[in-house]
Write a protein that holds these residues in place. Structure first.
Motif, mmCIF file in Angstrom:
data_model
loop_
_atom_site.group_PDB
_atom_site.id
_atom_site.type_symbol
_atom_site.label_atom_id
_atom_site.label_comp_id
_atom_site.label_asym_id
_atom_site.label_seq_id
_atom_site.Cartn_x
_atom_site.Cartn_y
_atom_site.Cartn_z
ATOM 1 N N UNK A 84 -34.098 -9.274 -19.958
ATOM 2 C CA UNK A 84 -33.988 -9.587 -18.544
ATOM 3 C C UNK A 84 -35.333 -10.112 -18.043
ATOM 4 N N UNK A 85 -35.274 -11.140 -17.242
ATOM 5 C CA UNK A 85 -36.449 -11.659 -16.548
ATOM 6 C C UNK A 85 -36.143 -11.627 -15.054
ATOM 7 N N UNK A 86 -37.181 -11.607 -14.251
ATOM 8 C CA UNK A 86 -36.955 -11.617 -12.813
ATOM 9 C C UNK A 86 -38.010 -12.445 -12.115
ATOM 10 N N UNK A 87 -37.645 -12.932 -10.968
ATOM 11 C CA UNK A 87 -38.584 -13.669 -10.144
ATOM 12 C C UNK A 87 -38.175 -13.520 -8.693
ATOM 13 N N UNK A 88 -39.130 -13.771 -7.811
ATOM 14 C CA UNK A 88 -38.850 -13.710 -6.374
ATOM 15 C C UNK A 88 -39.621 -14.821 -5.682
ATOM 16 N N UNK A 89 -39.100 -15.210 -4.534
ATOM 17 C CA UNK A 89 -39.768 -16.238 -3.751
ATOM 18 C C UNK A 89 -39.285 -16.172 -2.313
ATOM 19 N N UNK A 90 -40.034 -16.853 -1.450
ATOM 20 C CA UNK A 90 -39.733 -16.866 -0.023
ATOM 21 C C UNK A 90 -39.769 -18.309 0.471
ATOM 22 N N UNK A 91 -38.787 -18.666 1.265
ATOM 23 C CA UNK A 91 -38.757 -19.979 1.901
ATOM 24 C C UNK A 91 -38.890 -19.786 3.404
ATOM 25 N N UNK A 92 -39.768 -20.540 4.013
ATOM 26 C CA UNK A 92 -40.011 -20.441 5.451
ATOM 27 C C UNK A 92 -39.061 -21.364 6.198
ATOM 28 N N UNK A 126 -27.569 -16.538 -18.542
ATOM 29 C CA UNK A 126 -26.201 -16.877 -18.122
ATOM 30 C C UNK A 126 -25.601 -15.897 -17.119
ATOM 31 N N UNK A 127 -26.373 -14.944 -16.649
ATOM 32 C CA UNK A 127 -25.883 -14.001 -15.646
ATOM 33 C C UNK A 127 -27.013 -13.606 -14.714
ATOM 34 N N UNK A 128 -26.681 -13.460 -13.429
ATOM 35 C CA UNK A 128 -27.742 -13.234 -12.451
ATOM 36 C C UNK A 128 -27.348 -12.181 -11.420
ATOM 37 N N UNK A 129 -28.346 -11.371 -11.059
ATOM 38 C CA UNK A 129 -28.259 -10.479 -9.900
ATOM 39 C C UNK A 129 -29.154 -11.103 -8.842
ATOM 40 N N UNK A 130 -28.658 -11.231 -7.630
ATOM 41 C CA UNK A 130 -29.418 -11.899 -6.577
ATOM 42 C C UNK A 130 -29.431 -11.021 -5.331
ATOM 43 N N UNK A 131 -30.625 -10.837 -4.791
ATOM 44 C CA UNK A 131 -30.792 -10.118 -3.526
ATOM 45 C C UNK A 131 -31.466 -11.074 -2.544
ATOM 46 N N UNK A 132 -30.863 -11.220 -1.378
ATOM 47 C CA UNK A 132 -31.380 -12.149 -0.376
ATOM 48 C C UNK A 132 -31.536 -11.424 0.956
ATOM 49 N N UNK A 160 -23.271 -12.247 -10.876
ATOM 50 C CA UNK A 160 -22.328 -11.134 -11.012
ATOM 51 C C UNK A 160 -22.618 -9.986 -10.057
ATOM 52 N N UNK A 161 -23.791 -9.998 -9.428
ATOM 53 C CA UNK A 161 -24.104 -8.985 -8.425
ATOM 54 C C UNK A 161 -24.933 -9.653 -7.341
ATOM 55 N N UNK A 162 -24.553 -9.365 -6.083
ATOM 56 C CA UNK A 162 -25.175 -10.066 -4.973
ATOM 57 C C UNK A 162 -25.270 -9.139 -3.773
ATOM 58 N N UNK A 180 -35.878 -14.168 -1.633
ATOM 59 C CA UNK A 180 -34.995 -14.082 -2.788
ATOM 60 C C UNK A 180 -35.616 -13.189 -3.855
ATOM 61 N N UNK A 181 -34.788 -12.348 -4.455
ATOM 62 C CA UNK A 181 -35.161 -11.590 -5.650
ATOM 63 C C UNK A 181 -34.049 -11.862 -6.661
ATOM 64 N N UNK A 182 -34.425 -12.379 -7.824
ATOM 65 C CA UNK A 182 -33.442 -12.774 -8.829
ATOM 66 C C UNK A 182 -33.752 -12.067 -10.140
ATOM 67 N N UNK A 183 -32.739 -11.444 -10.718
ATOM 68 C CA UNK A 183 -32.837 -10.870 -12.057
ATOM 69 C C UNK A 183 -31.922 -11.694 -12.956
ATOM 70 N N UNK A 184 -32.498 -12.224 -14.019
ATOM 71 C CA UNK A 184 -31.748 -13.082 -14.942
ATOM 72 C C UNK A 184 -31.439 -12.301 -16.212
ATOM 73 N N UNK A 185 -30.187 -12.379 -16.657
ATOM 74 C CA UNK A 185 -29.724 -11.603 -17.811
ATOM 75 C C UNK A 185 -29.089 -12.505 -18.867
ATOM 76 N N UNK A 186 -29.111 -12.013 -20.101
ATOM 77 C CA UNK A 186 -28.300 -12.592 -21.164
ATOM 78 C C UNK A 186 -27.037 -11.741 -21.218
ATOM 79 N N UNK A 187 -25.941 -12.276 -20.724
ATOM 80 C CA UNK A 187 -24.688 -11.533 -20.656
ATOM 81 C C UNK A 187 -23.772 -12.023 -21.764
ATOM 82 N N UNK A 188 -23.179 -11.069 -22.488
ATOM 83 C CA UNK A 188 -22.210 -11.454 -23.507
ATOM 84 C C UNK A 188 -20.934 -11.878 -22.791
ATOM 85 N N UNK A 189 -20.550 -13.118 -23.006
ATOM 86 C CA UNK A 189 -19.369 -13.626 -22.329
ATOM 87 C C UNK A 189 -18.106 -13.082 -22.989
ATOM 88 N N UNK A 190 -17.081 -12.900 -22.169
ATOM 89 C CA UNK A 190 -15.821 -12.353 -22.651
ATOM 90 C C UNK A 190 -15.141 -13.323 -23.612
#
Length: 176
Positions: free
Chosen positions: A1-9, A63-69, A114-116, A130-140
């Motif tokens: 998992x990797x994550x990043x965050x940023x702000x837009x004015x 290929x999968x993301x959790x996003x908090x805004x 997949x989560x917001x 924005x706070x984003x967590x990036x995941x490697x999700x096993x696809x169905x």
């Protein structure tokens, strides 16, 4: 998992409100049209090129993301700063514009989230965080009627691909 965050004015705007002409044609309200028109420049001003490229690389490799805004709305009365905003715009209407105009440009299509979570708050100045967590999700793996396995995946829509290609082209040429 990797994550990043940023702000837009920038002030978050509703992405689902339309004006309708007498002949039934629909077009976005001015605030959303301006947001859509200006978002590339806003992103370039608020985030440096190297940071945008890093975000896009992370998005491309996962290929999968959790996003908090968190959407912050300017109000003059400092007593209200940090308090929840329980008036319009509606959260669901904010989501469409943010997903399409911001996350889509970074390379995160709606279907891969997949989560917001989203919030509206009063603040000294308008912004979107924005706070984003990036995941490697096993696809169905789906089984067809004849029991052959096949992997189901969604490709970017043509419009999403065009936006992403344009963002990459602009970043490479610094043509914002």
């Amino acid at each position: 998992m990797e994550q990043f965050s940023f702000k837009l004015n920038v002030k978050a705007v509703s992405g689902t409100k339309f004006n309708v002409t007498k002949d039934g044609k629909r077009f976005p309200k001015k605030a959303y049209a301006d947001f859509k028109k200006d978002i590339d420049e806003i992103m370039y001003n608020d985030l440096d090129n190297a940071l945008l490229q890093r975000f896009m690389k992370i998005a491309d490799e996962h290929n999968g993301f959790e996003v908090e805004i968190d959407c912050h709305f300017e109000i003059k009365n400092s007593e209200n700063w940090g308090q929840p905003k329980v008036t319009t715009p509606d959260l669901d209407n904010l989501t469409k514009g943010i997903f399409d105009q911001v996350l889509g440009r970074i390379g995160i299509p709606d279907g891969k989230i997949f989560k917001f979570t989203i919030g509206k708050w009063y603040a000294e100045t308008s912004s979107i965080e924005f706070k984003v967590k990036a995941h490697h999700v096993q696809e169905a793996v789906y089984k067809s009627h004849n029991n052959k396995s096949k992997k189901k995946s969604k490709e970017l829509s043509e419009e999403e691909q065009i936006k992403q290609d344009e963002m990459i082209r602009r970043m490479a040429s610094h043509d914002w």
